[in-house]
Design a protein around this motif. Structure first.
Motif, PDB file in Angstrom:
ATOM      1  N   GLU A  30     -27.460  19.319  39.049  1.00  0.00           N
ATOM      2  CA  GLU A  30     -27.933  19.773  37.743  1.00  0.00           C
ATOM      3  C   GLU A  30     -27.072  20.926  37.225  1.00  0.00           C
ATOM      4  O   GLU A  30     -26.720  20.959  36.045  1.00  0.00           O
ATOM      5  CB  GLU A  30     -29.393  20.201  37.820  1.00  0.00           C
ATOM      6  N   LYS A  31     -26.723  21.839  38.106  1.00  0.00           N
ATOM      7  CA  LYS A  31     -25.882  22.968  37.699  1.00  0.00           C
ATOM      8  C   LYS A  31     -24.523  22.473  37.191  1.00  0.00           C
ATOM      9  O   LYS A  31     -24.046  22.910  36.148  1.00  0.00           O
ATOM     10  CB  LYS A  31     -25.696  23.938  38.868  1.00  0.00           C
ATOM     11  N   LYS A  32     -23.903  21.540  37.914  1.00  0.00           N
ATOM     12  CA  LYS A  32     -22.625  20.963  37.477  1.00  0.00           C
ATOM     13  C   LYS A  32     -22.784  20.244  36.146  1.00  0.00           C
ATOM     14  O   LYS A  32     -21.923  20.353  35.270  1.00  0.00           O
ATOM     15  CB  LYS A  32     -22.110  19.949  38.509  1.00  0.00           C
ATOM     16  N   LEU A  33     -23.874  19.498  36.023  1.00  0.00           N
ATOM     17  CA  LEU A  33     -24.134  18.766  34.784  1.00  0.00           C
ATOM     18  C   LEU A  33     -24.239  19.723  33.604  1.00  0.00           C
ATOM     19  O   LEU A  33     -23.640  19.497  32.547  1.00  0.00           O
ATOM     20  CB  LEU A  33     -25.414  17.927  34.918  1.00  0.00           C
ATOM     21  N   THR A  84     -21.924  11.423  32.395  1.00  0.00           N
ATOM     22  CA  THR A  84     -22.767  10.248  32.642  1.00  0.00           C
ATOM     23  C   THR A  84     -22.970  10.046  34.138  1.00  0.00           C
ATOM     24  O   THR A  84     -24.097   9.789  34.596  1.00  0.00           O
ATOM     25  CB  THR A  84     -22.141   8.996  31.998  1.00  0.00           C
ATOM     26  N   ASP A  85     -21.910  10.171  34.926  1.00  0.00           N
ATOM     27  CA  ASP A  85     -22.015  10.011  36.379  1.00  0.00           C
ATOM     28  C   ASP A  85     -22.903  11.088  36.996  1.00  0.00           C
ATOM     29  O   ASP A  85     -23.724  10.791  37.872  1.00  0.00           O
ATOM     30  CB  ASP A  85     -20.633  10.042  37.033  1.00  0.00           C
ATOM     31  N   GLU A 112     -26.443  10.456  38.880  1.00  0.00           N
ATOM     32  CA  GLU A 112     -26.690  10.971  40.223  1.00  0.00           C
ATOM     33  C   GLU A 112     -27.934  11.853  40.246  1.00  0.00           C
ATOM     34  O   GLU A 112     -28.759  11.772  41.161  1.00  0.00           O
ATOM     35  CB  GLU A 112     -25.465  11.755  40.695  1.00  0.00           C
ATOM     36  N   TRP A 113     -28.100  12.669  39.229  1.00  0.00           N
ATOM     37  CA  TRP A 113     -29.267  13.552  39.112  1.00  0.00           C
ATOM     38  C   TRP A 113     -30.551  12.725  38.998  1.00  0.00           C
ATOM     39  O   TRP A 113     -31.543  13.019  39.657  1.00  0.00           O
ATOM     40  CB  TRP A 113     -29.059  14.456  37.898  1.00  0.00           C
ATOM     41  N   LEU A 114     -30.501  11.666  38.186  1.00  0.00           N
ATOM     42  CA  LEU A 114     -31.677  10.809  38.010  1.00  0.00           C
ATOM     43  C   LEU A 114     -32.061  10.084  39.300  1.00  0.00           C
ATOM     44  O   LEU A 114     -33.248   9.893  39.573  1.00  0.00           O
ATOM     45  CB  LEU A 114     -31.421   9.761  36.916  1.00  0.00           C
ATOM     46  N   THR A 115     -31.078   9.670  40.072  1.00  0.00           N
ATOM     47  CA  THR A 115     -31.376   8.869  41.260  1.00  0.00           C
ATOM     48  C   THR A 115     -32.120   9.651  42.339  1.00  0.00           C
ATOM     49  O   THR A 115     -32.675   9.049  43.254  1.00  0.00           O
ATOM     50  CB  THR A 115     -30.103   8.236  41.861  1.00  0.00           C
TER      51      THR A 115
END
Length: 133
Positions: A56-59, A80-81, A85-88
């Protein structure tokens, strides 16, 4: 109170806050039951939550970069990637269609936009739609 018990209590508090924000909207629009996402969240270990928080921080950093410096396809793919990854971490079965559906929810419901902030969310919406469509 043991560290494990404190951790479980923290997870439950965070989950209750998310349910207040999202509630039935997640169940009704995204194609999965909020209880299932709850179970996944509560089953997460400290290291998994730490991993999700790092993503999340990177996003957020990548979204800030998009807001400040503009988008390129490469930056949109990264965002998007990271979002996938965050959603999964919370979704048992990721699909691109469900990813696009959550993006449509971000677009339609201010409560979702509030999580990332308006500018970040607009960049996220544009990125995911551009990459996945």
């Amino acid at each position: 109170m043991s560290d494990e018990r404190k951790f479980e209590s923290f997870n439950r508090e965070k989950l209750n806050k998310e349910e207040e924000i999202q509630g039935e909207a997640v169940e009704d629009r995204s194609g999965h039951k909020i209880d299932q996402a709850d179970d996944n969240f509560l089953d997460m270990s400290q290291s998994e939550i730490k991993g999700k928080n790092q993503i999340e921080k990177k996003l957020l950093e990548k979204l800030d970069n998009l807001v400040q410096q503009g988008a390129t396809l490469e930056k949109q793919e990264e965002v998007t990637d990271l979002h996938r990854e965050w959603l999964t971490y919370s979704w048992p079965n990721y699909t691109e269609d469900r990813h696009l559906e959550i993006i449509n929810m971000y677009e339609a419901d201010k409560r979702y936009r509030d999580y990332f902030g308006e500018d970040r969310t607009q960049e996220l919406i544009l990125a995911v739609k551009h990459v996945l469509k």
